[in-house]
Design a protein around this motif. Structure first.
Motif, PDB file in Angstrom:
ATOM      1  N   ARG A  74     -13.422  -3.414  -9.308  1.00 36.50           N
ATOM      2  CA  ARG A  74     -12.129  -2.980  -8.784  1.00 36.50           C
ATOM      3  C   ARG A  74     -12.126  -1.468  -8.636  1.00 36.50           C
ATOM      4  O   ARG A  74     -12.520  -0.745  -9.561  1.00 36.50           O
ATOM      5  CB  ARG A  74     -10.994  -3.398  -9.723  1.00 36.50           C
ATOM      6  CG  ARG A  74      -9.588  -3.084  -9.178  1.00 36.50           C
ATOM      7  CD  ARG A  74      -8.518  -3.623 -10.117  1.00 36.50           C
ATOM      8  NE  ARG A  74      -7.190  -3.565  -9.531  1.00 36.50           N
ATOM      9  CZ  ARG A  74      -6.373  -2.517  -9.601  1.00 36.50           C
ATOM     10  NH1 ARG A  74      -6.770  -1.428 -10.264  1.00 36.50           N
ATOM     11  NH2 ARG A  74      -5.178  -2.544  -9.043  1.00 36.50           N
ATOM     12  N   LYS A  75     -11.699  -0.990  -7.476  1.00 34.57           N
ATOM     13  CA  LYS A  75     -11.485   0.431  -7.263  1.00 34.57           C
ATOM     14  C   LYS A  75     -10.005   0.656  -6.992  1.00 34.57           C
ATOM     15  O   LYS A  75      -9.460   0.141  -6.011  1.00 34.57           O
ATOM     16  CB  LYS A  75     -12.295   0.961  -6.077  1.00 34.57           C
ATOM     17  CG  LYS A  75     -12.025   2.442  -5.800  1.00 34.57           C
ATOM     18  CD  LYS A  75     -12.707   2.949  -4.544  1.00 34.57           C
ATOM     19  CE  LYS A  75     -12.329   4.405  -4.274  1.00 34.57           C
ATOM     20  NZ  LYS A  75     -12.912   4.922  -3.014  1.00 34.57           N
ATOM     21  N   ALA A  76      -9.356   1.429  -7.865  1.00 37.54           N
ATOM     22  CA  ALA A  76      -7.961   1.823  -7.667  1.00 37.54           C
ATOM     23  C   ALA A  76      -7.956   3.282  -7.247  1.00 37.54           C
ATOM     24  O   ALA A  76      -8.447   4.146  -7.984  1.00 37.54           O
ATOM     25  CB  ALA A  76      -7.158   1.628  -8.947  1.00 37.54           C
ATOM     26  N   ALA A 132      -6.176  -0.447  -3.445  1.00 41.11           N
ATOM     27  CA  ALA A 132      -7.142  -1.048  -4.364  1.00 41.11           C
ATOM     28  C   ALA A 132      -8.099  -1.920  -3.571  1.00 41.11           C
ATOM     29  O   ALA A 132      -7.708  -2.571  -2.590  1.00 41.11           O
ATOM     30  CB  ALA A 132      -6.429  -1.870  -5.431  1.00 41.11           C
TER      31      ALA A 132
END
Length: 251
Positions: free
Chosen positions: A97-99, A108
Motif C-alpha cells: 500500500r502506498k498512501a 492510495a
C-alpha cells in the motif's frame, strides 16, 4: 522547486536494497536518511525518511515513510508512506500500500497478490478523492514485486560473486503498470558521507523500463557498505537542474 521536491521523494524509493552479501533472513531494523538537493555550491537538506522492518512469525512487515522538511513544505509539501507484508517462505509479497499526500494531491495505491498455477497475479486498486476506485489486474509467469518488497528480494542476491557490469532484472508492479527493474553491478568503491567518514562500498545502478522498453526513470546510483551490516549509504540521481543525494544518517 515543486518538480525538484517530487523527484527527491521518488528517487528515495530506489535507495534501500542491502546488496553486499546474500541474505536469507532479515532482522528488525530502523534506518534513517537525509535527502539533499545539490546544485553547484548549493547543498540543501530538503527531506527525511525512515525505513522499518519487523520480523513477525511467518511474515515480514516493512514501512517506508518520507516527508519534506519545513522550508521545502512552503514550496511543495510531501508526506508519503509505503507499507508491505511479505511471506517469509519464498519471499513472496502479499500486500502493498502506498498512501500519498503531495501538495494538494491525496491518494492510495494498493496491490494484493495471489499465486494460482505458479503465476504471480496482482489486483491493483487506485483510490483518489471524489472518484470511484479503479482496479487493474496484472499477471506474470515470474515472481513480481512492488516498489518496497523488491528491495528485500534484492537483498538475497550475492554481489560478491558478480562481475563488474553484470546485470540482473526483475519485474515490479508499480501501481497499475508492470515494469522491469534492471540492476547493474558497477564494482567496489570508497565514498565519503556528510560527516566526512569514509566507507568501502558496492556501487549499483538502477533503471526502470516499461513493457515497450520505454525508460521510466534515468539511471540512479546507490552505494552499499560491504561490512556485515551492509547498509545502503548513499544514492545519487540526476535532476533537470542539479542532482539529488540521499545519505544514511546514523544515530
Amino acid at each position: 522547486m515543486k518538480r525538484i521536491i517530487k523527484y527527491i521523494l521518488l528517487s528515495l524509493l530506489l535507495i534501500f536494497p542491502n546488496l553486499s552479501k546474500a541474505i536469507t533472513k532479515f532482522e528488525n531494523e530502523s534506518l534513517d536518511y537525509e535527502i539533499i538537493y545539490h546544485w553547484g555550491i548549493i547543498w540543501k537538506h530538503a527531506a527525511q525518511a525512515n525505513l522499518k522492518l519487523v520480523n513477525d512469525s511467518n511474515k515480514y512487515h516493512s514501512e517506508l515513510s518520507a516527508k519534506t522538511i519545513s522550508w521545502a513544505d512552503r514550496f511543495f509539501s510531501v508526506r508519503d508512506t509505503l507499507s508491505c507484508s511479505i511471506q517469509k517462505e519464498g519471499l513472496r509479497p502479499l500486500k502493498y500500500r502506498k498512501a500519498s499526500h503531495e501538495g494538494r494531491h491525496k491518494g492510495a495505491d494498493i496491490v494484493e497478490y495471489s499465486y494460482p498455477d505458479s503465476q504471480c497475479n496482482a489486483k491493483c486498486t487506485r483510490i483518489r478523492p471524489k472518484k470511484e476506485p479503479t482496479v487493474k489486474y496484472l499477471t506474470s509467469d515470474e515472481q513480481a514485486y512492488d516498489m518496497l518488497s523488491v528491495f528485500y528480494y534484492i537483498r538475497t542476491l550475492d554481489y560478491d560473486k558478480m562481475q563488474p557490469n553484470e546485470i540482473i532484472k526483475t519485474i515490479v508492479y508499480s501501481g497499475k503498470k508492470k515494469e522491469i527493474l534492471t540492476i547493474k553491478y558497477i564494482g567496489q568503491e570508497e565514498i565519503e558521507l556528510r560527516d566526512k567518514s569514509k566507507h568501502q562500498t558496492n556501487h549499483i545502478q538502477f533503471m526502470f523500463t516499461q513493457a515497450d522498453q520505454k525508460m521510466s526513470s534515468d539511471d540512479m546510483d546507490t552505494w552499499i557498505s560491504v561490512d556485515d551490516k551492509h547498509i545502503p549509504l548513499m544514492m545519487r540521481g540526476k535532476l533537470p537542474i542539479g542532482e539529488v543525494r540521499c545519505y544514511y544518517a546514523k544515530k
